[in-house]
Design a protein around this motif. Structure first.
Motif, PDB file in Angstrom:
ATOM      1  N   ASP A  17      15.470   6.040  -0.821  1.00  0.00           N
ATOM      2  CA  ASP A  17      15.667   4.835  -0.061  1.00  0.00           C
ATOM      3  C   ASP A  17      16.513   4.953   1.217  1.00  0.00           C
ATOM      4  OD1 ASP A  17      14.062   2.923  -1.644  1.00  0.00           O
ATOM      5  OD2 ASP A  17      15.883   2.549  -3.285  1.00  0.00           O
ATOM      6  N   GLY A  18      15.950   4.323   2.204  1.00  0.00           N
ATOM      7  CA  GLY A  18      16.894   4.631   3.425  1.00  0.00           C
ATOM      8  C   GLY A  18      16.586   5.666   4.132  1.00  0.00           C
ATOM      9  N   LEU A  19      15.669   6.583   3.638  1.00  0.00           N
ATOM     10  CA  LEU A  19      15.527   7.840   4.271  1.00  0.00           C
ATOM     11  C   LEU A  19      14.426   7.594   5.558  1.00  0.00           C
ATOM     12  CD1 LEU A  19      16.579  10.845   4.256  1.00  0.00           C
ATOM     13  CD2 LEU A  19      14.722  11.260   2.715  1.00  0.00           C
ATOM     14  N   LEU A  20      13.510   6.883   5.500  1.00  0.00           N
ATOM     15  CA  LEU A  20      12.466   6.707   6.328  1.00  0.00           C
ATOM     16  C   LEU A  20      12.342   5.622   7.077  1.00  0.00           C
ATOM     17  CD1 LEU A  20       9.535   8.021   4.141  1.00  0.00           C
ATOM     18  CD2 LEU A  20      10.782   9.195   5.710  1.00  0.00           C
ATOM     19  N   SER A  21      12.166   5.575   8.492  1.00  0.00           N
ATOM     20  CA  SER A  21      12.116   4.429   9.434  1.00  0.00           C
ATOM     21  C   SER A  21      10.590   4.090   9.827  1.00  0.00           C
ATOM     22  CB  SER A  21      12.908   4.981  10.513  1.00  0.00           C
ATOM     23  OG  SER A  21      13.042   3.887  11.484  1.00  0.00           O
ATOM     24  N   GLY A  22      10.390   2.912   9.476  1.00  0.00           N
ATOM     25  CA  GLY A  22       8.937   2.595   9.871  1.00  0.00           C
ATOM     26  C   GLY A  22       8.072   1.999   8.958  1.00  0.00           C
ATOM     27  N   SER A  23       6.912   1.661   9.021  1.00  0.00           N
ATOM     28  CA  SER A  23       6.249   1.164   7.846  1.00  0.00           C
ATOM     29  C   SER A  23       5.527   1.997   6.911  1.00  0.00           C
ATOM     30  CB  SER A  23       5.097   0.135   8.312  1.00  0.00           C
ATOM     31  OG  SER A  23       4.204  -0.087   7.354  1.00  0.00           O
ATOM     32  N   LEU A  24       5.634   2.144   5.708  1.00  0.00           N
ATOM     33  CA  LEU A  24       4.997   3.102   4.597  1.00  0.00           C
ATOM     34  C   LEU A  24       3.476   2.784   4.618  1.00  0.00           C
ATOM     35  CD1 LEU A  24       7.547   2.694   1.816  1.00  0.00           C
ATOM     36  CD2 LEU A  24       7.631   4.255   3.340  1.00  0.00           C
ATOM     37  N   SER A  25       2.915   1.783   5.318  1.00  0.00           N
ATOM     38  CA  SER A  25       1.426   1.633   5.175  1.00  0.00           C
ATOM     39  C   SER A  25       1.146   2.549   6.311  1.00  0.00           C
ATOM     40  CB  SER A  25       1.196   0.046   5.252  1.00  0.00           C
ATOM     41  OG  SER A  25       1.528  -0.303   6.502  1.00  0.00           O
ATOM     42  N   ASP A  26       2.012   2.951   7.055  1.00  0.00           N
ATOM     43  CA  ASP A  26       1.434   3.731   8.409  1.00  0.00           C
ATOM     44  C   ASP A  26       2.202   5.198   8.423  1.00  0.00           C
ATOM     45  OD1 ASP A  26       0.246   4.758  10.761  1.00  0.00           O
ATOM     46  OD2 ASP A  26       1.248   3.009  11.918  1.00  0.00           O
ATOM     47  N   PRO A  27       2.027   6.035   7.350  1.00  0.00           N
ATOM     48  CA  PRO A  27       3.165   7.469   7.374  1.00  0.00           C
ATOM     49  C   PRO A  27       2.899   7.981   8.705  1.00  0.00           C
ATOM     50  CG  PRO A  27       1.715   7.015   5.509  1.00  0.00           C
ATOM     51  CD  PRO A  27       0.990   5.973   6.375  1.00  0.00           C
ATOM     52  N   ASP A  28       1.936   7.928   9.342  1.00  0.00           N
ATOM     53  CA  ASP A  28       1.896   8.881  10.665  1.00  0.00           C
ATOM     54  C   ASP A  28       2.597   8.543  11.648  1.00  0.00           C
ATOM     55  OD1 ASP A  28      -0.002  10.424   9.640  1.00  0.00           O
ATOM     56  OD2 ASP A  28      -1.647   9.627  10.841  1.00  0.00           O
ATOM     57  N   ASN A  29       3.216   7.318  11.640  1.00  0.00           N
ATOM     58  CA  ASN A  29       4.385   6.699  12.477  1.00  0.00           C
ATOM     59  C   ASN A  29       5.607   6.678  11.968  1.00  0.00           C
ATOM     60  OD1 ASN A  29       2.652   6.605  14.805  1.00  0.00           O
ATOM     61  ND2 ASN A  29       1.529   4.712  13.744  1.00  0.00           N
TER      62      ASN A  29
END
Ligand SMILES: [Zn+2]
Length: 153
Positions: A17-29
């Motif tokens: 949690d809190g490690l990624l920024s952006g939408s998980l539905s669009d991993p490339d971004n």
């Protein structure tokens, strides 16, 4: 009460949690999430509300750069204990500290031929989706060498 943005990927979770920024539905971004303290200037990995350096609540969440440089590395030659979920049979892999332009270093698997690992190697953030034993999709990440000049596959 369906969430329009998450819908089909509602079971998708970040590796932390809190490690990624952006939408998980669009991993490339996706990018790595970070925070920068406006009091002491410290930059840290992950979104936070309190600065891990000075304890002030003056942190601003930011997206970290997708490119970095291999600062140090080791080769993991034996299957790690615990819940390791890599390929079976085990394949040795690089594990490195990737220095980002923001001045912090991120521990990450390095996806490349272990013979190509070299301090100073230019690396690119690469999120990917894998299934865990419960059937959830987990968004994890690695870094891989920057593909200079070629089309990215
Ligand atoms: Zn601070």
């Amino acid at each position: 009460m369906a969430n329009v943005n998450e819908g089909a990927v509602s079971k998708r979770v970040p590796i932390l949690d809190g490690l990624l920024s952006g939408s998980l539905s669009d991993p490339d971004n996706l990018t790595l999430a970070g925070c920068k303290c406006t009091s002491c200037g410290e930059t840290a990995l992950g979104s936070k509300t309190i600065c891990p350096n000075c304890g002030c609540d003056t942190v601003k969440n930011i997206s970290l750069s997708e490119r970095g440089v291999l600062w140090s590395f080791t080769v993991v030659r034996h299957r790690p204990p615990g819940n390791y979920r890599g390929p079976e049979p085990f394949v040795p892999f690089g594990l490195g500290l990737v220095e980002l332009p923001e001045g912090l270093r991120v521990l990450s698997p390095i996806k490349c031929d272990i013979e190509k690992l070299k301090i100073g190697l230019g690396l690119q953030f690469r999120p990917y989706v894998r299934k865990d034993p419960d059937g959830r999709e987990v968004v994890a990440f690695a870094f891989e060498p920057v593909n200079e000049g070629g089309a990215h596959v």
